[in-house]
Structure formats: C-alpha cells, structure tokens
Design a protein around this motif. Sequence first.
Motif, PDB file in Angstrom:
ATOM      1  N   ALA A   5       0.975  -1.045   0.016  1.00  0.00           N
ATOM      2  CA  ALA A   5       0.059   0.171  -0.025  1.00  0.00           C
ATOM      3  C   ALA A   5       0.947   1.064  -0.056  1.00  0.00           C
ATOM      4  CB  ALA A   5      -0.942  -0.014   1.098  1.00  0.00           C
ATOM      5  N   LEU A   6       0.838   2.153  -0.957  1.00  0.00           N
ATOM      6  CA  LEU A   6       1.643   3.140  -1.348  1.00  0.00           C
ATOM      7  C   LEU A   6       1.112   4.579  -1.332  1.00  0.00           C
ATOM      8  CD1 LEU A   6       3.394   1.311  -4.479  1.00  0.00           C
ATOM      9  CD2 LEU A   6       4.373   1.421  -1.772  1.00  0.00           C
ATOM     10  N   PRO A   7       1.377   5.343  -1.050  1.00  0.00           N
ATOM     11  CA  PRO A   7       1.128   6.660  -1.148  1.00  0.00           C
ATOM     12  C   PRO A   7       0.895   7.287  -2.523  1.00  0.00           C
ATOM     13  CG  PRO A   7       3.369   7.033  -0.382  1.00  0.00           C
ATOM     14  CD  PRO A   7       3.081   5.691  -0.184  1.00  0.00           C
ATOM     15  N   GLY A   8       1.667   6.681  -3.511  1.00  0.00           N
ATOM     16  CA  GLY A   8       1.700   6.838  -4.624  1.00  0.00           C
ATOM     17  C   GLY A   8       2.666   6.066  -5.435  1.00  0.00           C
ATOM     18  N   PHE A   9       2.292   5.654  -6.855  1.00  0.00           N
ATOM     19  CA  PHE A   9       2.774   4.776  -7.734  1.00  0.00           C
ATOM     20  C   PHE A   9       2.792   5.331  -8.868  1.00  0.00           C
ATOM     21  CE2 PHE A   9       2.936   1.084 -10.560  1.00  0.00           C
ATOM     22  CZ  PHE A   9       4.312   0.527 -10.070  1.00  0.00           C
ATOM     23  N   VAL A  10       3.948   5.730  -9.541  1.00  0.00           N
ATOM     24  CA  VAL A  10       3.929   6.458 -10.687  1.00  0.00           C
ATOM     25  C   VAL A  10       2.967   7.657 -10.714  1.00  0.00           C
ATOM     26  CG1 VAL A  10       3.852   6.055 -13.243  1.00  0.00           C
ATOM     27  CG2 VAL A  10       4.402   4.318 -11.845  1.00  0.00           C
ATOM     28  N   TYR A  11       1.936   7.758 -11.733  1.00  0.00           N
ATOM     29  CA  TYR A  11       0.887   8.722 -11.369  1.00  0.00           C
ATOM     30  C   TYR A  11      -0.276   8.583 -10.413  1.00  0.00           C
ATOM     31  CZ  TYR A  11       3.191  10.363 -15.692  1.00  0.00           C
ATOM     32  OH  TYR A  11       4.353  10.678 -16.684  1.00  0.00           O
ATOM     33  N   CYS A  12      -0.253   7.627  -9.726  1.00  0.00           N
ATOM     34  CA  CYS A  12      -1.359   6.987  -9.152  1.00  0.00           C
ATOM     35  C   CYS A  12      -1.329   7.266  -7.645  1.00  0.00           C
ATOM     36  CB  CYS A  12      -1.660   5.608  -9.518  1.00  0.00           C
ATOM     37  SG  CYS A  12      -1.970   5.224 -11.118  1.00  0.00           S
ATOM     38  N   GLU A  13      -2.164   7.825  -7.062  1.00  0.00           N
ATOM     39  CA  GLU A  13      -2.241   8.273  -5.505  1.00  0.00           C
ATOM     40  C   GLU A  13      -2.723   7.139  -4.809  1.00  0.00           C
ATOM     41  OE1 GLU A  13      -4.079  12.120  -4.766  1.00  0.00           O
ATOM     42  OE2 GLU A  13      -2.482  13.333  -5.808  1.00  0.00           O
ATOM     43  N   ASN A  14      -2.188   6.956  -3.572  1.00  0.00           N
ATOM     44  CA  ASN A  14      -2.785   5.764  -2.749  1.00  0.00           C
ATOM     45  C   ASN A  14      -3.184   4.607  -3.527  1.00  0.00           C
ATOM     46  OD1 ASN A  14      -3.272   7.525  -0.671  1.00  0.00           O
ATOM     47  ND2 ASN A  14      -4.966   8.357  -1.462  1.00  0.00           N
ATOM     48  N   ALA A  15      -1.954   3.973  -4.035  1.00  0.00           N
ATOM     49  CA  ALA A  15      -2.081   3.002  -5.013  1.00  0.00           C
ATOM     50  C   ALA A  15      -1.460   1.502  -4.248  1.00  0.00           C
ATOM     51  CB  ALA A  15      -1.147   3.209  -6.173  1.00  0.00           C
ATOM     52  N   LYS A  16      -1.812   0.545  -5.129  1.00  0.00           N
ATOM     53  CA  LYS A  16      -1.365  -0.706  -4.566  1.00  0.00           C
ATOM     54  C   LYS A  16      -0.492  -1.244  -5.664  1.00  0.00           C
ATOM     55  CE  LYS A  16      -5.127  -2.135  -1.209  1.00  0.00           C
ATOM     56  NZ  LYS A  16      -6.073  -3.049  -0.967  1.00  0.00           N
ATOM     57  N   ALA A  17       0.875  -1.675  -5.430  1.00  0.00           N
ATOM     58  CA  ALA A  17       1.641  -2.287  -6.374  1.00  0.00           C
ATOM     59  C   ALA A  17       2.391  -3.470  -5.780  1.00  0.00           C
ATOM     60  CB  ALA A  17       2.605  -1.092  -6.871  1.00  0.00           C
ATOM     61  N   ALA A  18       2.864  -4.282  -6.645  1.00  0.00           N
ATOM     62  CA  ALA A  18       3.690  -5.392  -6.175  1.00  0.00           C
ATOM     63  C   ALA A  18       5.158  -4.866  -5.934  1.00  0.00           C
ATOM     64  CB  ALA A  18       3.711  -6.783  -7.484  1.00  0.00           C
TER      65      ALA A  18
END
Length: 301
Positions: A204-217
């Motif tokens: 669970a991330l505050p941001g990933f690339v351009y996406c806010e509050n994102a989930k990424a592997a």
Amino acid sequence: MKLLTRVTSTVAFSLLAAVATLQADEVTVKQGDLELRADLTLAEGKTAKDGVIMLLHGTLAHNKMEIMQSLSDLLQEKGYNTLNVNLSYALDKRPSEMLDCTIEHKHKHEDAVAELDTWMNWLKTQGASKVAVLGHSRGGNQVAWYASEKDSELLEKVIAVAPATADADKSSKEYEERYKKPLADMMTEATKLAGDGKGADMMALPGFVYCENAKAAADSVVSYYKDDERKNTPSLLPKIKKPMLIVMGSADEVVADLPAKLESVKQDNLTVETVDGADHFFMDLYADELADKVATFVDWK
C-alpha cells in the motif's frame, strides 16, 4: 472505400495481401497467459510486405490517445503502415484507455521490451519485410531499450519522440514533494520483499507512478523506481546500431533536460530534430510536422 475488418494473429497473411485497400482494426497475439492488443492500419494499396512502423505510447496510457492516433492517421496518409501497440500492463486484453489507478499494479517498466519483441515476431509471421519502431515519452525509452537489447533482423530504424530521461536524485525529490513520503523508505521495503522472494506481495503506497494511494507489487515498485541507467534514454544510444531519430519539442517541460543530455552523444547513426513550439504531446499542427520528420527519416518509398 476502405474496408474495416477485425483480424487476429490467426488470420493468414494472404488475406491481408488479397485486398489492397484493407484497413485492419484490432489485432491480437498471445504472450503467455495474456492476450495483447494492437491496431494494424494499412495504407491504401499497401500490405505488411511494404514495411510497418510500430508505435508505442507513453506512461500508463494507450494506443488511441491523441498523439498516437494522430501519428497513425498521418503516416497512413503518407503511405505508411502502422501497428499501434497497446501495452498490457499485466492485464489480459487491456482496453484502449488510461490505466485505472485503482488496480493492483503488477506490471514492470521492462515488460514493454518483451511485448515489443512479441509484436515483432508477430509481424514476421504476417510477412512484414521491415519494421521501424517509434515510441513516445516513456515509450521512447522502451523502444530504445528494445533496440539496444533485442535487435531483430526486421528492425531497420528506431524513432524516439520526446523520450524519457532519468535522474535518481530528481525522482526521489519529486516523489517526496508529491506524495509527502520519502521514496527511500518505500524502496527499502520493496527491495527487501523482492530479495526475500516475495516480489509479488502487494504494498500500500502513497503513490505509484501517477497514481495516488495505490497498491503495487514489490517487484513493480523496484522496477519503476530503482536507479537503472537504461531508463535514461541517452545512456542507451551507444548500444543501438540501427539508424536512430530523436524528435524533441522546443516547449517540452516534461523532458526539459533531454537537449542537454543529448549534447554529449555523438553518433553517426543518430539524427536529432526539434519541432519549434511543440510541447510534450505535439498537439494539432505540431503532429503534422512530427509525422513529416518521421516519414522523411523512414523513407521507404
């Protein structure tokens, strides 16, 4: 009248050759468990045997975004066939729309290299005699990465339009300014998970690339954010042996450091052009000038 028809990777090349004015819409090809999608556009009187320009869009975008559709249309008018690739982002049959930020992000930056290779092999089965690859923004970096590591006998020319640059310190600063959390903390966690064989674990991330509050592997986080010189397009150029064209916009604020980074690159197989007044997306009449430069460089007539 041009005939619009739906073709897939199972359609025989002879079908394409039989109708001189055929304009194929969607084509698909399998890569593992994924079905990849693209739009194949044939110029009037042309078949794949006359060569294909493979187009690749930018970050989390799609093959029908304005710059990619405009390039395809303009190049078709100039007599060139195009294959407008839609990256999967690890999604089966991904639609032609901006990537939904709410998904669980399992894609990697370098996935594009494998997908370009899959499409290159597909074009070979369709009887293509030669291919030029063109990428915009991050896609410009990805086609350069492809050409530097997976060169093909079909590949004749490489075109990068406003290609991505990379600077680890700048990225860290921009991440913290945008998402109010240090990038280093996120990378420490992701790198540990990946090193422990848990790269598929979601974060669970505050941001990933351009996406806010994102989930990424964790593997995806490492891929997009690790310090890797291959993400800096000028660093790849010495490894590419085919003729290359880089087109920049003089008003581009997205890759504003690109002109300075290219100054130290001196290669006989590299041509650098600037479209005066164009921003990162070469809108309206700037697209016409961009297409003119691409067609002049490809020069298959």
